[in-house]
Design a protein around this motif. Structure first.
Motif, mmCIF file in Angstrom:
data_model
loop_
_atom_site.group_PDB
_atom_site.id
_atom_site.type_symbol
_atom_site.label_atom_id
_atom_site.label_comp_id
_atom_site.label_asym_id
_atom_site.label_seq_id
_atom_site.Cartn_x
_atom_site.Cartn_y
_atom_site.Cartn_z
ATOM 1 N N ILE A 46 0.854 -1.187 0.000
ATOM 2 C CA ILE A 46 0.000 0.000 0.000
ATOM 3 C C ILE A 46 0.888 1.235 0.000
ATOM 4 N N ALA A 47 0.852 1.980 -1.089
ATOM 5 C CA ALA A 47 1.605 3.229 -1.183
ATOM 6 C C ALA A 47 0.715 4.388 -0.767
ATOM 7 N N HIS A 48 1.314 5.418 -0.158
ATOM 8 C CA HIS A 48 0.559 6.618 0.199
ATOM 9 C C HIS A 48 1.392 7.852 -0.109
ATOM 10 N N TRP A 49 0.699 8.946 -0.441
ATOM 11 C CA TRP A 49 1.359 10.221 -0.681
ATOM 12 C C TRP A 49 0.350 11.336 -0.427
ATOM 13 N N GLY A 50 0.850 12.474 0.043
ATOM 14 C CA GLY A 50 -0.052 13.579 0.342
ATOM 15 C C GLY A 50 0.683 14.703 1.031
ATOM 16 N N GLY A 51 -0.059 15.462 1.863
ATOM 17 C CA GLY A 51 0.547 16.583 2.547
ATOM 18 C C GLY A 51 -0.422 17.228 3.516
ATOM 19 N N ALA A 52 0.066 18.251 4.223
ATOM 20 C CA ALA A 52 -0.727 18.957 5.223
ATOM 21 C C ALA A 52 -0.388 20.434 5.191
ATOM 22 N N LEU A 53 -1.373 21.260 5.585
ATOM 23 C CA LEU A 53 -1.201 22.708 5.608
ATOM 24 C C LEU A 53 -1.859 23.258 6.863
ATOM 25 N N GLY A 54 -1.104 24.068 7.641
ATOM 26 C CA GLY A 54 -1.665 24.674 8.842
ATOM 27 C C GLY A 54 -0.579 25.136 9.788
ATOM 28 N N LEU A 92 -0.258 24.102 12.808
ATOM 29 C CA LEU A 92 0.228 22.932 13.535
ATOM 30 C C LEU A 92 1.400 22.294 12.813
ATOM 31 N N GLY A 93 1.302 22.210 11.496
ATOM 32 C CA GLY A 93 2.382 21.642 10.702
ATOM 33 C C GLY A 93 2.063 21.741 9.229
ATOM 34 N N THR A 94 3.095 21.928 8.416
ATOM 35 C CA THR A 94 2.971 21.957 6.965
ATOM 36 C C THR A 94 4.039 21.050 6.385
ATOM 37 N N HIS A 95 3.623 20.060 5.594
ATOM 38 C CA HIS A 95 4.590 19.101 5.070
ATOM 39 C C HIS A 95 4.027 18.407 3.839
ATOM 40 N N ALA A 96 4.925 17.738 3.114
ATOM 41 C CA ALA A 96 4.569 16.773 2.071
ATOM 42 C C ALA A 96 5.148 15.435 2.497
ATOM 43 N N ALA A 147 8.102 9.100 4.820
ATOM 44 C CA ALA A 147 9.119 10.144 4.711
ATOM 45 C C ALA A 147 8.427 11.480 4.490
ATOM 46 N N ARG A 148 8.955 12.549 5.128
ATOM 47 C CA ARG A 148 8.319 13.859 5.043
ATOM 48 C C ARG A 148 9.337 14.947 4.725
ATOM 49 N N TRP A 149 8.878 15.905 3.936
ATOM 50 C CA TRP A 149 9.595 17.163 3.733
ATOM 51 C C TRP A 149 8.806 18.218 4.495
ATOM 52 N N VAL A 150 9.369 18.730 5.590
ATOM 53 C CA VAL A 150 8.635 19.563 6.538
ATOM 54 C C VAL A 150 9.032 21.022 6.374
ATOM 55 N N LEU A 151 8.028 21.876 6.144
ATOM 56 C CA LEU A 151 8.264 23.314 6.129
ATOM 57 C C LEU A 151 8.148 23.911 7.524
ATOM 58 N N THR A 196 5.748 21.676 17.059
ATOM 59 C CA THR A 196 6.390 20.953 18.156
ATOM 60 C C THR A 196 7.912 20.967 18.037
ATOM 61 N N LEU A 197 8.439 21.382 16.884
ATOM 62 C CA LEU A 197 9.879 21.559 16.712
ATOM 63 C C LEU A 197 10.258 23.031 16.708
ATOM 64 N N ASP A 198 9.476 23.857 15.977
ATOM 65 C CA ASP A 198 9.814 25.256 15.776
ATOM 66 C C ASP A 198 9.312 26.174 16.885
ATOM 67 N N GLY A 199 8.339 25.697 17.675
ATOM 68 C CA GLY A 199 7.834 26.515 18.758
ATOM 69 C C GLY A 199 6.701 27.423 18.332
ATOM 70 N N ASN A 200 6.194 28.215 19.286
ATOM 71 C CA ASN A 200 5.080 29.132 19.017
ATOM 72 C C ASN A 200 5.492 30.190 18.002
#
Length: 294
Positions: free
Chosen positions: A219-227, A229-233, A282-286, A290-294
């Motif tokens: 099962i392959a998956h691909w996608g991303g998130a925007l917000g 809280l976190g933005t990534h592919a 695997a993620r490419w995180v912008l 929780t890493l970068d802080g407020n």
């Protein structure tokens, strides 16, 4: 990495779903509930299940989710409580196109993150900050035999209001573990939101999945998130091998859009089933609060 466990109880899920509105039981129909029953899933991640220093600061996660039965649509189906139908009429842009099968997922989850050295009570400037995230989410799944599209909207809070310190200290008291001393320096309260979209494809994509015996799939998956809280592919794959593998889309541990338990097309089969799985992501995180802080 932490391990993840999933608990499935169709009877409990049906009771929770039907309690959402008194008229739901009669309107939804016991036949449909029996063929594609709702489910309650409890997933738990904790470094207690793995070796020390494996979690890279992700110390605990838990998510309780309710998966609806198979739906005719998102706005008028009587298997959804009236508040969900009302909300869906205002969020049509988030809903996937028509597929063979569709359902909704409602979830409540918490994640805890800490620096590597929990014995320090001062501010650790060269490591990730103390952070807790409390999220409520709902999502739309649409699938056919070999493909799944899922979109989730997650809203919540990061900071003391997420109760991370209280949860960790209670668990450590029960397990006899050493308490972390730096929670006074955790991220301050901030509302968070994240829109997540992900697509999955399964191989092989034919009736072999419904075979009553040994089988495998990928099962392959691909996608991303925007917000905020976190933005990534992201992208990844899961391999499964076992006896009577379900025709769902994997056993994914906690991660964005990880709730992939769309009701099975073939319905529930009698007898027992079991499988082993190996998954990667695997993620490419912008940005990650929780890493970068407020």
């Amino acid at each position: 990495m932490p391990m993840s466990f999933r608990y499935l109880n169709p009877a409990l899920a049906g009771a929770l779903l039907l309690l959402a509105t008194p008229a739901l039981a009669g309107e939804c129909g016991h036949g449909r509930l029996g063929q594609t029953p709702p489910a309650v899933n409890l997933r738990v991640d904790n470094d207690l299940f793995g070796g020390e220093r494996q979690d890279q600061g992700y110390t605990n996660g838990a998510q309780l989710s309710l998966v609806s039965p198979n739906l005719y649509d998102y706005t008028d189906d009587p298997c959804l409580p009236r508040p969900a139908r009302w909300l869906n009429r205002h969020l049509e842009r988030l809903q996937p196109g028509h597929y063979d099968q569709q359902n909704m997922v409602f979830a409540l989850g918490q994640g805890l993150f800490t620096p590597e050295d929990g014995s320090r009570s001062d501010l650790v400037a060269d490591d990730r900050p103390y952070a807790a995230v409390l999220l409520a989410s709902f999502g739309y799944n649409a699938r056919n035999l070999s493909q799944l599209r899922t979109t989730q909207l997650q809203v919540g809070v990061v900071g003391p209001a997420a109760l991370g310190r209280q949860v960790q200290e209670a668990v450590h008291r029960i397990t006899g573990s050493e308490q972390f001393r730096g929670w006074d320096h955790q991220l301050h309260n901030e509302p968070v939101v994240r829109l997540v979209h992900e697509r999955m494809r399964r191989w092989p994509g034919d009736a072999q999945f419904n075979a009553d015996g040994w089988a495998w799939d990928a099962i392959a998956h691909w996608g991303g998130a925007l917000g905020n809280l976190g933005t990534h592919a992201n992208a990844g794959v899961e391999l499964r091998l076992g006896w009577k593998i379900p025709d769902d889309f994997g056993s994914t541990p906690l991660r964005p859009a990880g709730e992939n338990t769309a009701p099975r097309i073939a319905g529930r089969r009698p007898g027992w089933s079991a499988h082993l799985f190996l998954t990667s992501d695997a993620r490419w995180v912008l940005r990650d609060i929780t890493l970068d802080g407020n």
